[in-house]
Each structure stands twice: as C-alpha cells, then as structure tokens.
Design a protein around this motif. Structure first.
Motif, short mmCIF file in Angstrom:
data_model
loop_
_atom_site.label_atom_id
_atom_site.label_comp_id
_atom_site.label_asym_id
_atom_site.label_seq_id
_atom_site.Cartn_x
_atom_site.Cartn_y
_atom_site.Cartn_z
N UNK A 182 1.09 -1.90 -10.19
CA UNK A 182 0.74 -0.38 -10.50
C UNK A 182 0.20 -0.32 -11.63
N UNK A 183 -1.20 1.12 -11.65
CA UNK A 183 -2.09 0.68 -12.40
C UNK A 183 -1.89 1.00 -13.97
N UNK A 184 -0.29 1.25 -13.99
CA UNK A 184 -0.29 1.40 -15.80
C UNK A 184 -0.17 2.93 -15.90
N UNK A 185 -0.30 3.49 -15.03
CA UNK A 185 -0.31 5.20 -15.61
C UNK A 185 0.62 6.32 -15.43
N UNK A 186 0.85 7.01 -16.15
CA UNK A 186 2.26 7.98 -15.48
C UNK A 186 1.98 8.13 -14.69
N UNK A 187 0.67 8.76 -14.53
CA UNK A 187 0.86 9.94 -13.11
C UNK A 187 0.97 9.53 -11.91
N UNK A 188 0.95 8.35 -11.37
CA UNK A 188 0.81 7.24 -10.47
C UNK A 188 2.74 6.53 -10.32
N UNK A 189 3.36 7.28 -11.35
CA UNK A 189 4.69 7.79 -11.17
C UNK A 189 4.71 8.97 -10.50
N UNK A 190 4.80 10.10 -11.67
CA UNK A 190 5.11 10.91 -10.54
C UNK A 190 5.11 10.99 -9.34
N UNK A 191 3.50 11.33 -8.81
CA UNK A 191 2.82 11.07 -7.61
C UNK A 191 4.70 10.54 -7.12
N UNK A 192 4.80 9.22 -6.97
CA UNK A 192 5.27 8.43 -6.28
C UNK A 192 6.93 8.85 -6.63
N UNK A 206 0.80 -1.38 0.09
CA UNK A 206 0.11 0.09 -0.14
C UNK A 206 1.02 1.03 -0.25
N UNK A 207 0.17 2.49 0.00
CA UNK A 207 1.24 3.54 -0.28
C UNK A 207 1.95 4.10 1.34
N UNK A 208 1.27 4.06 2.51
CA UNK A 208 2.37 3.99 3.41
C UNK A 208 3.97 3.42 3.93
N UNK A 209 3.44 1.98 3.07
CA UNK A 209 4.43 0.52 3.32
C UNK A 209 5.27 1.34 2.28
N UNK A 210 4.82 1.25 0.96
CA UNK A 210 5.40 2.34 0.23
C UNK A 210 6.79 3.57 0.36
N UNK A 211 5.95 4.48 0.66
CA UNK A 211 6.62 6.02 1.84
C UNK A 211 7.27 5.58 2.94
N UNK A 212 6.94 4.84 4.00
CA UNK A 212 7.88 4.04 4.74
C UNK A 212 9.29 3.81 3.95
N UNK A 213 9.10 2.42 3.06
CA UNK A 213 10.38 2.05 2.51
C UNK A 213 11.20 2.72 2.06
N UNK A 214 10.26 4.31 1.04
CA UNK A 214 11.20 4.26 0.01
C UNK A 214 11.96 5.55 1.17
N UNK A 215 11.80 6.12 2.55
CA UNK A 215 12.61 6.93 3.72
C UNK A 215 12.99 5.97 4.15
#
Length: 479
Positions: free
Chosen positions: A429-439, A410-419
């Motif tokens: 991933x859904x395939x949308x470039x907007x999600x790539x930009x947001x992450x 999930x999103x929170x796990x992603x941010x925690x691991x990244x940090x």
C-alpha cells in the motif's frame, strides 16, 4: 440418540448460514437474550459467567503491571465532550443523549459515555501536579453506550461491557512503551486464555481511534475468514492534556504536559470465542474461561451407588476445577448434547461398570476423543486433558488463520481473492487513504486491518494505484 440428534438439529449448519448458526448458538446455549431496547442485551448467567472469568483473568494481568481500578461517571456534559474536537467528531454519530432529569429539561445535554477519555482527563487535571504524581495507571470496568445502526449479540451491542485503561506518563517514551505493553498483554491473553492467535500491528491513519496519534490492534480471524477487532491500544501524545489543561511541574521545575494512553477490550471477545472455536453442535469453550470445565454425567444413575460415587468424584475435584454434576432425571444422551451445546471442555461419564473397575471415561469437547481413566489418577489426567483441549483449539485456529491468509501482488489478484477466498489479504500500500476507499468500494467492504509489526516486501508498488509502496497491510472484511 433421537434426543441428541434433535438437539443438534436445532442449530443451523455454519457452512449453510454462518450468521444464523451464530445466532442459534448464542440463544440455544443460553448466553444472551434480547431486551425491549434495540441492541441492549440481557446477559444470561452462562454468558455472564464467561465474562466474569475473562474479567478475573485480565484484571490480574492488569494489576500485575501496576494498574489500579477506578470508576468514572456514566454521564458526560456536552461541553466536556466538545473539548477534544477530533474525539467528539469521531463519536458523534453513535452518541446517546440525556436531555431531561425527572420533570425538568436539563440546561445542558448529558451524553451516555461511549468511552471515557474526557472524564479521565477532567479528573487528571485535578490530581496531577508534579512529576511525582506520574505515572497514573488507571483502569475501569464498566458499560458504554454506542447507538449502533445494526446490532448483533456480543459483536455490536448498543450497550456493551468492557474495560478501558487510561494512563498518564511523564515522557512520550514511557507512554509509547505503555501502549505496546498493553497490546502485548492482550495478545498474550488471547493466546494463553482464549486459545486464539492474532495478527498484531498498527492501524492506518484512516482507521485509527478518534483523537489518537497512533492506534495499535490485535486482529483475530473467525472460522469463516472474517476479521474481528480483538482489542486496541492507543497513544494520544499530549493532545488531550493540552485540550484539558493537564500540566505538571517537571524535574527541571518547568511546566509540562503529560503523555497519555488508552486501551480496551470488550464482551466482543465472547463473540470471537464462539466464531473461532464453535462447531455445528454449538460452543467449544477454552478451558481457562469456561464456566464449567468438567461436566460429570452419571450413567444408569438409578442403579444403587452410581449417584453416590458421582458425588464423591465431584467433591474430590471441586477445589481444583470448575465442576458440574448433572444428577437431573434427563437421559444421558440429552445431557451429552446439552454439554456439547454449551461447549464444556470435558465430559466425565461414570456408570456401574466403571465403578466396579475403579475408572471413568473422559470425553474431550473439541475432538470427542474418549479416554478411560483410573479414578486415583483422575485429577492429574483432567489437568492434562484441559491443556490438550486448549492446545488443540489454538492449533486449529492457527491453521485456519494461515490457510485463509492470501497474498495479492496486483489489483486484479486483490479483487479475485476478495471475491473468491474469504480471509486476510496481504498486499502492499502506498499510504494514501484514497486507495483504502477504492479497495473497500470495489470489494464490498474489504478494509485495512493493520500494518503488521513484521512487514514483508511483497512488491515495490501499491496494489491499488501502482505508486511506490510504503507498507505491507493486512486487509479483510470485519464484524
């Protein structure tokens, strides 16, 4: 020991400051020097020797798959570059231009090649006429220029050395097979010659090469968990062929467009070798590409017979291995540190007592393991030891890759691991470039590395937006 300690202290600890450690190693191992033009580096003999060994190995692999070497001009007329819209837009920010020749202003700007697709296309339009002319399997070894804002030796040079393969095929299926074949050549080379494991996969639409239908990549992980794009292979379809008017008469006597690929690796690989294998004492070079595989250090060389025996041993080995006999008047301790700094895979020590007993001492650079070896068995033992160094480096790098690959559901796990956990993040991933930009924005630079060929179904929804997921993606920061 004092001299040895001083040599090691000259390198910043990688745990203290990885970027400074890297710079220290590059400079103190005498691999590269800076020039008066930003991002244009001087390859010193030791650094260039590594590239020569890489080049020799890869060139043999290319020729074994039927490729021929050619050479294209370094200058591209602006009108030629403009023929493929997506391609030129992708490279426009990095292009360096020549506007004057001698005392005269040029009637048309000339670009210093950032890559050579358009030059190959111009040539192929002249030499491809029939299906009998295909495939064209060409490769070029050269330098290219990309005006980088931030430069770093080997990793982001403004001018760098590389190879670029450019091939033309009768059918889409043949071109697609070539794209994958060359990606696998790169992956095999990384494993077999560089002792580096990689993740193989396809780039997302946002991250693919400018003008390509699909881009495939190998992604190694550095010691500190940061990714490096290790090599790419691109399928172009017939887009460039249409832009450049490249046609051939097919087997059915109709006019057709050939299908194109390109693929390349560069001196960035040397940066990968440093950052995957090095330690606080300097380089650790994989034996297959090390300029010196065995450094012979005479101990108490002032004593009668020691240098003579060391030279005899060196002569007996020089046809089978890349040998350096150090008969300088530096102390053995200084020499030990010097060859550790330069990453020489094996050190051979021989002194008066060894000579009496018909033996020598072999020391591995990767783990500093010492082995006493009888001189009559030396060649075979060196062969075994070099393979052991290679295997040890690969296993250590693979362990680092596995331990620094994390899963986010999930999103929170992603941010925690990244940090908190540098490395790769596996996430849906859904395939949308907007999600790539947001992450990327939310994590300070974590980008999609690739969609692996073997995907796992980690969850049903995108880690970013919660919509249905299309792919599992490897994410990470990159050099």
């Amino acid at each position: 020991m004092a001299e040895q300690k001083k040599m090691v202290e000259a390198i910043t600890s990688m745990e203290e400051d990885f970027a400074q450690w890297y710079t220290d190693v590059v400079k103190k191992a005498e691999m590269i020097d800076y020039s008066s033009v930003k991002g244009c580096m001087v390859f010193r003999p030791y650094g260039y020797a590594i590239w020569e060994n890489i080049q020799k190995d890869l060139d043999a692999r290319f020729k074994a798959t039927g490729h021929e070497n050619v050479y294209m001009p370094m200058l591209i007329p602006e009108s030629l570059l403009q023929k493929e819209k997506d391609h030129v837009e992708g490279f426009a920010p990095e292009v360096a231009w020549v506007t004057q020749g001698g005392q005269e202003k040029l009637s048309e700007r000339l670009c210093i090649r950032p890559t050579s697709e358009v030059l190959f296309c111009e040539h192929y339009a002249k030499v491809i006429n029939s299906y009998r002319d295909l495939p064209k399997l060409y490769n070029q070894w050269c330098s290219v220029m990309r005006w980088e804002k931030t430069t770093r030796p080997f990793l982001r040079n403004s001018e760098f050395l590389w190879q670029e393969g450019h091939t033309m095929h009768e059918t889409a299926e043949e071109a697609q097979a070539e794209t994958m074949r060359m990606l696998n050549v790169y992956a095999d080379f990384y494993k077999e010659s560089l002792a580096i494991p990689v993740v193989k996969g396809q780039k997302t639409e946002k991250e693919k090469f400018a003008g390509a239908v699909a881009t495939y990549t190998i992604e190694p992980m550095m010691h500190n968990g940061v990714a490096l794009q290790g090599g790419t292979s691109h399928y172009f379809g017939d887009g460039f062929a249409k832009s450049f008017g490249i046609t051939f008469t097919g087997r059915d006597n109709t006019l057709r467009y050939p299908h194109q690929t390109s693929w390349g690796v560069s001196t960035r690989m040397i940066g990968a070798i440093i950052m995957v294998h090095g330690d606080d004492s300097g380089l650790i070079l994989p034996p297959k590409i090390a300029p010196v595989q065995v450094a012979i250090v005479p101990v108490a060389q002032h004593k009668a017979g020691v240098l003579e025996k060391a030279r005899e041993v060196a002569d007996s080995l020089k046809d089978a291995f890349r040998i350096k006999l150090d008969d300088s008047d530096n102390s053995p301790g200084w020499k030990f540190s010097q060859y550790e700094m330069k990453g020489v895979p094996l050190r051979l020590e021989i002194g008066p007592r060894d000579i009496e007993q018909g033996q020598c001492v072999l020391v591995r650079r990767d783990n500093r393991e010492k082995t006493v070896v009888k001189l009559e068995a030396l060649s075979a033992e060196i062969e075994k030891a070099l393979q052991a160094v290679h295997d040890g480096l690969y296993e250590k790098a693979l362990k680092n890759l596995e331990e620094k690959t994390f899963t986010a559901r999930n999103y929170d796990e992603f941010l925690d691991i990244a940090e908190n956990h540098p490395g790769f993040i596996k996430a849906m991933w859904c395939g949308d470039a907007a999600c790539e930009d947001k992450l990327k924005d939310a994590t300070g630079g974590v980008k999609s590395r690739c969609i692996p060929f073997e995907e796992e179904q980690l969850a049903d929804t995108c880690v970013c937006c919660g919509k249905p997921a299309k792919h599992m993606v490897y994410w990470g920061k990159q050099y």
